[in-house]
Design a protein around this motif. Sequence first.
Motif, mmCIF file in Angstrom:
data_model
loop_
_atom_site.group_PDB
_atom_site.id
_atom_site.type_symbol
_atom_site.label_atom_id
_atom_site.label_comp_id
_atom_site.label_asym_id
_atom_site.label_seq_id
_atom_site.Cartn_x
_atom_site.Cartn_y
_atom_site.Cartn_z
ATOM 1 N N PRO A 62 29.615 44.479 7.389
ATOM 2 C CA PRO A 62 30.194 45.826 7.286
ATOM 3 C C PRO A 62 30.485 46.406 8.653
ATOM 4 C CG PRO A 62 27.836 45.888 6.868
ATOM 5 C CD PRO A 62 28.206 44.430 6.977
ATOM 6 N N ALA A 63 31.241 47.467 8.665
ATOM 7 C CA ALA A 63 31.680 48.054 9.935
ATOM 8 C C ALA A 63 30.519 48.578 10.759
ATOM 9 C CB ALA A 63 32.671 49.193 9.653
ATOM 10 N N GLU A 64 29.404 48.970 10.080
ATOM 11 C CA GLU A 64 28.308 49.558 10.854
ATOM 12 C C GLU A 64 27.390 48.529 11.482
ATOM 13 O OE1 GLU A 64 27.218 50.041 6.408
ATOM 14 O OE2 GLU A 64 28.980 50.080 7.689
ATOM 15 N N ALA A 65 27.692 47.233 11.346
ATOM 16 C CA ALA A 65 26.863 46.219 11.986
ATOM 17 C C ALA A 65 26.909 46.405 13.498
ATOM 18 C CB ALA A 65 27.347 44.823 11.607
ATOM 19 N N GLY A 66 25.788 46.123 14.160
ATOM 20 C CA GLY A 66 25.695 46.341 15.598
ATOM 21 C C GLY A 66 26.681 45.499 16.380
ATOM 22 N N ASP A 110 31.221 68.279 3.473
ATOM 23 C CA ASP A 110 32.235 69.145 4.070
ATOM 24 C C ASP A 110 31.593 70.218 4.939
ATOM 25 O OD1 ASP A 110 34.197 67.735 2.806
ATOM 26 O OD2 ASP A 110 34.457 69.161 1.151
ATOM 27 N N ARG A 111 32.339 70.592 5.982
ATOM 28 C CA ARG A 111 31.998 71.696 6.881
ATOM 29 C C ARG A 111 30.708 71.433 7.673
ATOM 30 N NH1 ARG A 111 33.747 74.051 2.240
ATOM 31 N NH2 ARG A 111 31.648 74.627 1.555
ATOM 32 N N LEU A 112 30.547 70.229 8.145
ATOM 33 C CA LEU A 112 29.429 69.916 9.030
ATOM 34 C C LEU A 112 29.636 70.558 10.393
ATOM 35 C CD1 LEU A 112 28.900 66.118 8.276
ATOM 36 C CD2 LEU A 112 27.341 67.965 7.669
ATOM 37 N N ARG A 113 28.552 70.913 11.062
ATOM 38 C CA ARG A 113 28.673 71.484 12.401
ATOM 39 C C ARG A 113 29.145 70.437 13.388
ATOM 40 N NH1 ARG A 113 23.503 73.542 15.776
ATOM 41 N NH2 ARG A 113 23.285 71.283 15.968
ATOM 42 N N GLU A 114 28.678 69.195 13.231
ATOM 43 C CA GLU A 114 29.133 68.091 14.067
ATOM 44 C C GLU A 114 29.127 66.821 13.228
ATOM 45 O OE1 GLU A 114 25.365 66.403 16.447
ATOM 46 O OE2 GLU A 114 25.866 68.476 17.000
ATOM 47 N N ASP A 115 29.914 65.844 13.650
ATOM 48 C CA ASP A 115 30.030 64.615 12.884
ATOM 49 C C ASP A 115 28.710 63.850 12.882
ATOM 50 O OD1 ASP A 115 32.657 65.158 12.364
ATOM 51 O OD2 ASP A 115 33.402 63.984 14.071
ATOM 52 N N ARG A 153 24.598 56.164 11.134
ATOM 53 C CA ARG A 153 23.713 56.892 10.227
ATOM 54 C C ARG A 153 24.484 57.627 9.132
ATOM 55 N NH1 ARG A 153 18.592 55.079 11.417
ATOM 56 N NH2 ARG A 153 18.285 55.046 13.681
ATOM 57 N N ALA A 154 25.802 57.624 9.193
ATOM 58 C CA ALA A 154 26.607 58.492 8.330
ATOM 59 C C ALA A 154 26.371 58.202 6.851
ATOM 60 C CB ALA A 154 28.089 58.336 8.677
ATOM 61 N N ARG A 155 26.431 56.931 6.454
ATOM 62 C CA ARG A 155 26.322 56.623 5.025
ATOM 63 C C ARG A 155 24.959 57.022 4.471
ATOM 64 N NH1 ARG A 155 24.197 53.483 1.601
ATOM 65 N NH2 ARG A 155 23.069 52.266 3.160
ATOM 66 N N ARG A 156 23.903 56.644 5.180
ATOM 67 C CA ARG A 156 22.564 56.902 4.667
ATOM 68 C C ARG A 156 22.219 58.386 4.751
ATOM 69 N NH1 ARG A 156 18.590 52.041 5.065
ATOM 70 N NH2 ARG A 156 18.721 52.456 2.853
ATOM 71 N N ALA A 157 22.685 59.052 5.802
ATOM 72 C CA ALA A 157 22.424 60.487 5.915
ATOM 73 C C ALA A 157 23.141 61.260 4.808
ATOM 74 C CB ALA A 157 22.869 60.995 7.285
ATOM 75 N N THR A 158 24.366 60.863 4.494
ATOM 76 C CA THR A 158 25.090 61.512 3.399
ATOM 77 C C THR A 158 24.355 61.326 2.080
ATOM 78 O OG1 THR A 158 27.199 61.160 4.531
ATOM 79 C CG2 THR A 158 27.284 61.586 2.167
ATOM 80 N N GLU A 159 23.863 60.117 1.833
ATOM 81 C CA GLU A 159 23.131 59.867 0.591
ATOM 82 C C GLU A 159 21.833 60.667 0.546
ATOM 83 O OE1 GLU A 159 21.381 56.149 -2.099
ATOM 84 O OE2 GLU A 159 22.229 55.770 -0.109
ATOM 85 N N LEU A 160 21.147 60.751 1.671
ATOM 86 C CA LEU A 160 19.895 61.501 1.720
ATOM 87 C C LEU A 160 20.138 62.976 1.407
ATOM 88 C CD1 LEU A 160 16.848 61.540 2.471
ATOM 89 C CD2 LEU A 160 17.556 62.014 4.817
ATOM 90 N N VAL A 161 21.147 63.568 2.038
ATOM 91 C CA VAL A 161 21.458 64.973 1.792
ATOM 92 C C VAL A 161 21.911 65.177 0.341
ATOM 93 C CG1 VAL A 161 22.999 66.874 2.426
ATOM 94 C CG2 VAL A 161 22.001 65.427 4.201
ATOM 95 N N THR A 178 12.809 54.982 9.781
ATOM 96 C CA THR A 178 14.163 55.041 9.227
ATOM 97 C C THR A 178 14.417 56.397 8.590
ATOM 98 O OG1 THR A 178 14.163 52.661 8.812
ATOM 99 C CG2 THR A 178 15.749 53.988 7.592
ATOM 100 N N LEU A 179 13.454 56.875 7.806
ATOM 101 C CA LEU A 179 13.602 58.193 7.189
ATOM 102 C C LEU A 179 13.690 59.274 8.258
ATOM 103 C CD1 LEU A 179 13.643 60.148 4.838
ATOM 104 C CD2 LEU A 179 11.153 59.986 4.715
ATOM 105 N N PHE A 180 12.835 59.185 9.269
ATOM 106 C CA PHE A 180 12.843 60.199 10.335
ATOM 107 C C PHE A 180 14.190 60.225 11.043
ATOM 108 C CE2 PHE A 180 12.315 61.308 14.801
ATOM 109 C CZ PHE A 180 11.704 62.549 14.712
ATOM 110 N N ASN A 181 14.695 59.056 11.423
ATOM 111 C CA ASN A 181 15.968 58.997 12.145
ATOM 112 C C ASN A 181 17.131 59.469 11.286
ATOM 113 O OD1 ASN A 181 14.695 57.999 14.415
ATOM 114 N ND2 ASN A 181 15.076 55.870 13.897
ATOM 115 N N THR A 182 17.131 59.096 10.017
ATOM 116 C CA THR A 182 18.209 59.511 9.121
ATOM 117 C C THR A 182 18.177 61.017 8.910
ATOM 118 O OG1 THR A 182 18.074 57.368 7.990
ATOM 119 C CG2 THR A 182 19.255 59.126 6.871
ATOM 120 N N ALA A 183 16.974 61.560 8.671
ATOM 121 C CA ALA A 183 16.847 63.002 8.469
ATOM 122 C C ALA A 183 17.223 63.770 9.736
ATOM 123 C CB ALA A 183 15.425 63.342 8.030
#
Length: 829
Positions: free
Chosen positions: A221-225, A571-576, A581-589, A621-626
């Motif tokens: 996937p695109a997020e691979a290091g 939508d309407r995030l203060r910063e990207d 972390r985008a996919r997992r952070a979106t799912e967490l929220v 992982t949870l700490f970094n995503t949150a």
Amino acid sequence: MDIAAAACAALLAFTAVPAVLVVIVGNPLGGGLGHAWRPLPHAVLCLLVVAAWVAWVACCAQLLRAVVAHVRRGEVGTGHGSSVLDRLAARIAFGVLALTSIGTPLSLEVGAGASTPAITGPASSITTPLRASATTVPTALPAQVAAAASVAAQGPVVALGAARTYTVQPGDTLWRIADDLLGDGADWTSLAALNLGRHVGTGVRFVDPDQLREGWHLQLPAEAGDVVRDHRRGGATHRPSQPDPPGHLPELLALGLGSVACAALARRAGHRRRLGPRFNGDRMEHPVPSEGVLDTATLLQRFAGAPALHSFEAANCLLGLAVGDRRAGPKVRAICVSPSGVTFWLAGSLSDDAPEGFDRVQDGNAWFVSHDALHGHEPSSPYLPVVLPVGDDAEGTWFIPLEPGDVLPLLGEAAPALWRAARAAVGSWAWSDTIVVTEDPDDEALRDEPGAVPHLPRTVLFCGDPAVLSPPVAARCAVITMEPVAATDLTLLVDRQAATVHPMGLVVRPHLQSAETAGHVAELVARPVDDDHPTRDAVELAERTEPRVEMGALSSGTVEVRLLTMTPRIDRLREDLPPNRARRATELVAYLALHQPDVITSDRLRTRVLGSSDADAASKTLFNTAYAARRALGVDDQGDPLFPAGSRDGLYQLSPQVTVDAHRAVALAAEGRAQTDPDVAIAYLRSALELVEGEPLANALSGYAWWEAEGHGGRVAAALVDAACIMASLASDTGRFELARWGLERARLLEPYSEALSRAAMQVAAAEGDADRLRLEWRDCQRRIDALDPGGSPSARTESLYGELSRRVLVGTGRPDGVSASSRPESND
């Protein structure tokens, strides 16, 4: 500086210590003794000298062995709790590797894995198109430093392009690869979604997420290091904070099943959710699932659609079509689903050619069909209805078929656990409606004579002592027993480590399911009970499962989570959000937003959202995503964070100003139903349906298994299907047929098979007086039902409505009895 530190460590270990020994106890080669020891007897002095030098030699030998091991593996990091000797060996090994890496500077914080400057070297496991040019990678991930150092002297790193692939190394699993490349092993579903069904080698397809072979090429996937470690098993190190599953996906270890059985159960659970009010509008009682059931559903959902299941079922049915009468065909002892195809192992060698579509292999002892040959074949009538998954080995997943009259003894301490896993799967194949599984010797199914139910021939599988069955009954059913009786053909000896199939000599890792998990699976796939008049308790339970949505929350908040769209977003995030972390952070929220105002524990987030119950996501992982989500969400007008930090007890909750479109859609639909003015009602209902931008989560390649498992998708769909039906009726009353059809099409994005929508569409066509569209809607309804349940037909309620509408349209009245300008269709709740 790090090389100097490594040199100092080597000097300290190999030169400083002996120098001190020479000063204190003397040089044993010169016979001298330290002056401080002169008062002691000569014999005691000699003993001390020898003991001191022997101890130093022993320590040096152990240290040297550790250094050599680290250098050979390219491993320069150590985990928490490592001994001083191991940390010293890692430091010295780092210096050796750095000095042999053609002068490339490396930086490492032992035990922590700090980032390093640019590293050049070949990516031994990562390949890209040949047109990619060599480049220098700016930053190395902590877990990748060791491999980068070990291969630095071999050449430049190849830039990772859009079509990057990974070459599977010995001992790899999807979990391990995701842990190394994506930063979290629980994210293996992203790799699976990209690769399942693809050709990954010559003549092989990736059909089972738990089966990998060395040399396969997997898409990343695109997020691979951008820099990856050397995945040769000798040199791989893993983060100490995350457990490393022993060769299998942790979800399978937790469920006690294989991928094929999990895929079958996930399909059956999904089919169960499609019954009742969600699709046909008829009231049915749905018990409130327990937390354990929801966790089990989430784990199963990660295997939904595994190609190995389709190949197994299609091959069994293709053999049935090719051979015909099972009694005239050969006896099949075992079935193996491997990356190359499906193999049917026969009871004896056959000189005859294999049936059409199959190849004769293993000197006539087996018939084989490739995955490519099975493409396009749909399950029909199987050659072997009763098939039990028993385990897997390096070749693939193994199944044991049973025919009427067969007796299969399961012996050993783990026999009950294997039977629990097999029973869950045997009732979930595509033809499971033709199988009756029972442990009751007085079951009526055992008394049915052959041909008693001609329209539904059934095969009975009995688990128990065959001695309690009469000979005629025993001859009509397949028997599994845990009694030490004579086997018809095969016997399974099962312990916690292996299952041995005699007399084949086949040894596999057994699929063993605990009694607790078996209970969760049984509850998950149980068929809902028809109930036209539910009890008060049932109604109260249903009310408690409805999402608690404040009726005032009809507008979006400061930030809104969008899930009723193909690609979930915020939508309407203060910063990207950071890309990694985008996919997992979106799912967490999204998960937290859907559960407002409840507080969610960190354990639940790691298990259900970020990981699995057997190997949940690390706390880090949870700490970094949150943390990434918290920064992106920002603060409200009062300066309070929209995503507060977790409490000391590990509890998380979002601000009420973070809304989610799913809740708003349900609230708007409820508000529309409560209105007495048709125009106002249509306005609310239309606003609810406008929130549906596409098929929910269609582009989410991984994650979000909880969306359906916890019933969020079903509740939102039921509310919006009902809203679309009501709006269609109200719009038709005023001649706004286009608006009516628009609303129904929006709702179909959530429930494409809903009979309630088909009935509403037929009513709109009848109100418009369009007989052709009425017939088209009826045929579409039949097609959808057949796609959902092959051979099925619309309910009696839908068929009766079509007949009534057809008569009304043909005589020109346009509107059926009971549907007037002021009426609404029956609610689907």
